[in-house]
Enzyme design. Structure first.
Site, PDB file in Angstrom:
ATOM      1  N   ASP A 291       0.717  -1.187  -0.158  1.00  0.00           N
ATOM      2  CA  ASP A 291       0.085  -0.079   0.109  1.00  0.00           C
ATOM      3  C   ASP A 291       0.870   1.203  -0.206  1.00  0.00           C
ATOM      4  O   ASP A 291       1.603   1.368   0.949  1.00  0.00           O
ATOM      5  CB  ASP A 291      -0.750   0.070   1.078  1.00  0.00           C
TER       6      ASP A 291
HETATM    7  C1  BGC Z   1      -4.610   3.842   0.769  1.00  0.00           C
HETATM    8  C2  BGC Z   1      -5.042   2.633  -0.439  1.00  0.00           C
HETATM    9  C3  BGC Z   1      -5.319   3.141  -1.676  1.00  0.00           C
HETATM   10  C4  BGC Z   1      -3.628   3.543  -2.180  1.00  0.00           C
HETATM   11  C5  BGC Z   1      -3.362   4.229  -3.555  1.00  0.00           C
HETATM   12  C6  BGC Z   1      -3.230   4.553   0.162  1.00  0.00           C
HETATM   13  O1  BGC Z   1      -2.873   5.454   0.752  1.00  0.00           O
HETATM   14  O2  BGC Z   1      -4.155   3.183   2.069  1.00  0.00           O
HETATM   15  O3  BGC Z   1      -6.116   2.239   0.131  1.00  0.00           O
HETATM   16  O4  BGC Z   1      -5.391   2.174  -2.676  1.00  0.00           O
HETATM   17  O5  BGC Z   1      -3.376   4.708  -1.297  1.00  0.00           O
HETATM   18  O6  BGC Z   1      -4.151   5.302  -3.743  1.00  0.00           O
END
Ligand code: BGC
Length: 767
Positions: A291
């Site tokens: 993530d």
């Molecule tokens: C979030 C995710 C998201 C990713 C990409 C992160 O900050 O926790 O849920 O998919 O960003 O944008």
């Protein structure tokens, strides 16, 4: 998520160049063909090119017209990028894809990911709202439409569904999931994966799903985002893992590691989690992406420098590094030092290539780049109609004393509140592709749906919050709240003036969209004070006040629940918000949503969830306080609204529940039936819920677990029999040794309209 993340957007300027020159695999090739294709390709790849496939850099610095000169573009040409994310627009994506397939040595196409969380430009309710429909077909359709729209605009991979069980409403990301229940969460996870991926990932209108956040992200201590999680393996397997596993079983192509640690090791480098549980126990065959800066963040977690954490992540089973670029930059040295193996690099690279293969990108890298499609497929009248109808089904009628709702057409209605005339906040958190300027506000929706003989009067009445700094934080990503800087007394006086002319007051209050979602934890989950004060002033007029409540989590509204005759909780309904709200307020649609999280009486009860354990000192049902029982001195153990709760404009009566047998053996099937009658005056939908309690276990068992549900529609006076088939499969749980099986003994079978209001019969089931 960074503030710049949504602003990204891109690129172009690359003409013709060399034609696409990959060997072309045949359509619908089987695993052997895929393997031989990828074997051949990987033989040609250098270590750097293999690591390039594991790299998912942030695309924020690709600016329209400059793709050729950016750092990212240079990396794409050098084969150092496996995919990009949150780039919007099919033309832009096509140009970037062209860089990869025409200017890089091996011409490997890129993945294009995006947070398509609850719709694309046609926005559906936030996931928590979607879950409140308890309608798996509707949820699947919403994902299907999201996939159709996103794929028309160049996207082939979505970071959804988010299936983290959430029991603590302080955590803002409760908004993004399906609530507190693992069984319902599992059903919704499957519906969403089916919706996105369809039967054929290669079709140009389906996209690959990425289940997140693996794992236990919703159990952050104190509900503070990114915080530590720590729980027994018993609890993980029985209460938190099921939705992830359900999504894997449904064929989800990828999974995202969570930011939190588990058993003292961040999920992003947790071998037990990513390799033993996910791949070995569950048979997951897709790839795992970190993530955001999850890899780099492990230095702050305190498990080593960037080189160490990158090596640990790879060796633990992580395949793709979002944003950190640590695998790309640090693994070559670690390989030389023998800290990682070539086999692990190959395994990760193969998984990324397989995903591209499954999406059909090697056959046609522009499969999702048909520039004529957006006009035909995005934000169409049919999609918007579906979003309007699903949104209306997601609303939960919490109170309707004296049948204040539905409203009658004609006369004058005062619409008051900081969320009444605001388009930007209607789509809710994570609406990356939404066009806020087109969202339907409550005011617009009410005016249009009410018709010409109803006068809708409007005043804002208060700001979202007294604190301007808080309001700024609660209005990020363009979700402007248009603060009124006049004194609050002036704003209230204006509202009262408007209210004085009306027969009924609709108060559009609650949270703004960005008060939930990522990094939006709250320690106070009430309606902000400025709005409470406005409500009190409106109540003093003596006119009926109907609350249209916006929420991205369970709120504590004990005061309001006592004070106002009607409360319709609408979550964040999406791009068609105002229409859907008006449809329900005027009774064109009868509300049928039911809560998928418990709503506590006060924050001190949190975490409060229906499927808790009994303890050795349970409080006898119906009691408040008893010394030396598990309870509080100052509040009952009851929630304000239980899991599964929601009213309708009609009333449903449950007949006596019947069981096919009270003594069963082995693999027999128990049938539980109940007759439900609509004895009101309008057609309505009811969600009948089945709960089971395993009375005695080798480990302690919850007081109730949802094991089935059915949503039925009944005309006035109509009755239907709902029937649940119960097999030992539904009785299974993970025992102390994490063996998944059922144990003989007594079980309470419960059916009802919510988790509290049930009928109960006991059965004995022997092996
Ligand atoms: C979030 C995710 C998201 C990713 C990409 C992160 O900050 O926790 O849920 O998919 O960003 O944008």
């Amino acid at each position: 998520m960074s503030t710049t993340k949504h602003s990204l957007l891109i690129v172009l300027l690359f003409a013709g160049l060399s034609a696409w020159a990959q060997p072309k695999p045949v359509a619908n090739a089987d695993a052997a063909q895929m393997k031989s294709f990828i074997d051949k390709l990987m033989k040609q790849m250098t270590v750097e090119e293999k690591l390039g496939q594991l790299n998912l850099p942030g695309s924020g610095d690709i600016v329209t017209g400059q793709a050729g000169n950016t750092d990212i573009a240079a990396k794409i040409r050098a084969g150092k990028v496996g995919g990009l994310f949150n780039i919007k627009g099919v033309e832009k994506i096509r140009e970037v894809q062209k860089l990869a397939v025409e200017q890089s040595r091996l011409k490997i196409p890129l993945l294009f990911g995006m947070d398509v969380i609850h719709g694309y430009q046609t926005v559906f309710p936030i996931p928590l709202g979607l879950s409140a429909t308890w309608d798996m077909k509707a949820i699947e359709r919403s994902a299907q439409i999201a996939a159709r729209e996103a794929s028309a605009d160049g996207i082939n991979w979505t970071f959804s569904p988010m299936v983290d069980i959430a029991r603590d409403p302080r955590w803002g990301r409760m908004a993004e999931g399906a609530g507190e229940d693992p069984y319902l969460g599992g059903e919704i996870a499957k519906a969403m994966v089916r919706g996105y991926q369809g039967n054929d990932l290669k079709a140009n209108n389906t996209i690959m799903s990425c289940v997140k956040h693996f794992a236990l992200y919703g159990a952050a201590e104190a509900g503070r985002d990114y915080n530590t999680t720590d729980m027994s393996h018993q609890r993980m397997y029985n209460e938190y893992f099921l939705p992830y596993q359900a999504a894997v079983d449904a064929g989800a192509g990828s999974i995202m590691a969570s930011f939190n640690e588990i058993d003292g090791v961040p999920a992003t480098a947790n071998k037990w989690l990513m390799t033993d549980v996910l791949r070995k126990q569950w048979g997951f065959a897709g790839f795992v992406v970190s993530d955001y800066t999850g890899v780099g963040e492990m230095t702050s977690h305190g498990i080593g420098d960037t080189a160490t954490v990158a090596a640990r992540a790879l060796m633990a089973g992580l395949d793709m590094d979002m944003v950190s670029e640590a695998l790309l930059t640090k693994i070559p040295q670690s390989l030389k030092e023998g800290k990682v193996t070539m086999a692990q690099i190959d395994a990760a690279c193969r998984r990324i290539l397989e995903a591209k293969y499954k999406l059909g990108l090697f056959e046609d890298p522009y499969r999702y780049c048909d520039v004529t499609r957006p006009a035909k497929d995005v934000y169409t009248a049919a999609n918007r109609q579906e979003a309007r109808s699903i949104a209306a089904q997601s609303f939960v009628l919490l109170k309707n004393e004296g049948n204040v709702l539905p409203l009658k057409r004609g006369g004058k209605i005062a619409l008051i509140g900081p969320l009444a005339d605001n388009r930007e906040n209607m789509p809710g958190t994570w609406s990356v592709a939404a066009d806020f300027s087109k969202a339907i506000s409550v005011l617009e929706g009410l005016k249009e749906v009410a018709g010409s003989n109803t006068e809708i009067l409007y005043a804002k009445g208060s700001n979202l919050d007294y604190d301007a700094r808080f309001e700024e934080r609660a209005g990020m990503f363009g979700k402007n709240l248009r603060r009124d800087n006049r004194p609050s007394a002036t704003q209230i006086a204006e509202a009262l003036q408007i209210a004085s002319k009306a027969d009924v007051i609709i108060a559009a209050v609650g949270e703004s969209a960005e008060m939930s979602g990522e990094s939006s934890s709250r320690t106070n989950i009430e309606i902000p004070q400025a709005q409470k004060d406005l409500l009190k002033a409106l109540k003093a007029t003596g006119k009926p006040v109907v609350l249209v409540l916006f929420a991205g989590r369970s709120l504590t509204i004990t005061e309001e629940a006592a004070a106002y005759p009607a409360i319709l909780n609408v979550w964040f309904p999406g791009s068609e918000a105002g229409y859907a709200i008006a449809d329900v307020l005027f009774g064109d649609v009868n509300p049928s949503g039911k809560l998928t999280t418990t709503w506590p009486q006060n924050i001190g009860q949190v975490p409060l969830f229906y499927n808790h354990k009994n303890t050795g000192r349970p409080l006898p049902e119906g009691n408040w306080f008893e010394k030396f029982k598990t309870n509080y001195l100052d509040v009952t153990n009851d929630p304000l609204y239980p899991f599964g709760f929601g009213l309708s404009y009609t009333t449903f009566t449950y007949g006596k529940m019947k069981l096919s047998s009270q003594s069963l053996k082995g693999n027999q099937t128990l049938t539980a039936t109940v007759n439900i009658t609509n004895n009101g005056k309008v057609t309505g939908k009811e969600v009948a819920q089945l709960y089971i309690r395993d009375i005695v276990g080798s480990t302690t068992r919850p007081v109730a677990e949802l094991k089935g549900f059915e949503k039925i529609e009944l005309q006035p006076g109509e009755s239907k029999t709902v029937s649940f088939s119960i097999t030992p499969e539904l009785l299974k749980f993970y025992n102390y040794d994490l063996k998944y099986d059922w144990e003989a003994g007594d079980f309470d079978i419960m059916i009802g309209s919510n988790s509290k209001d049930v009928q109960k019969l006991r059965v004995n089931w022997q092996k």
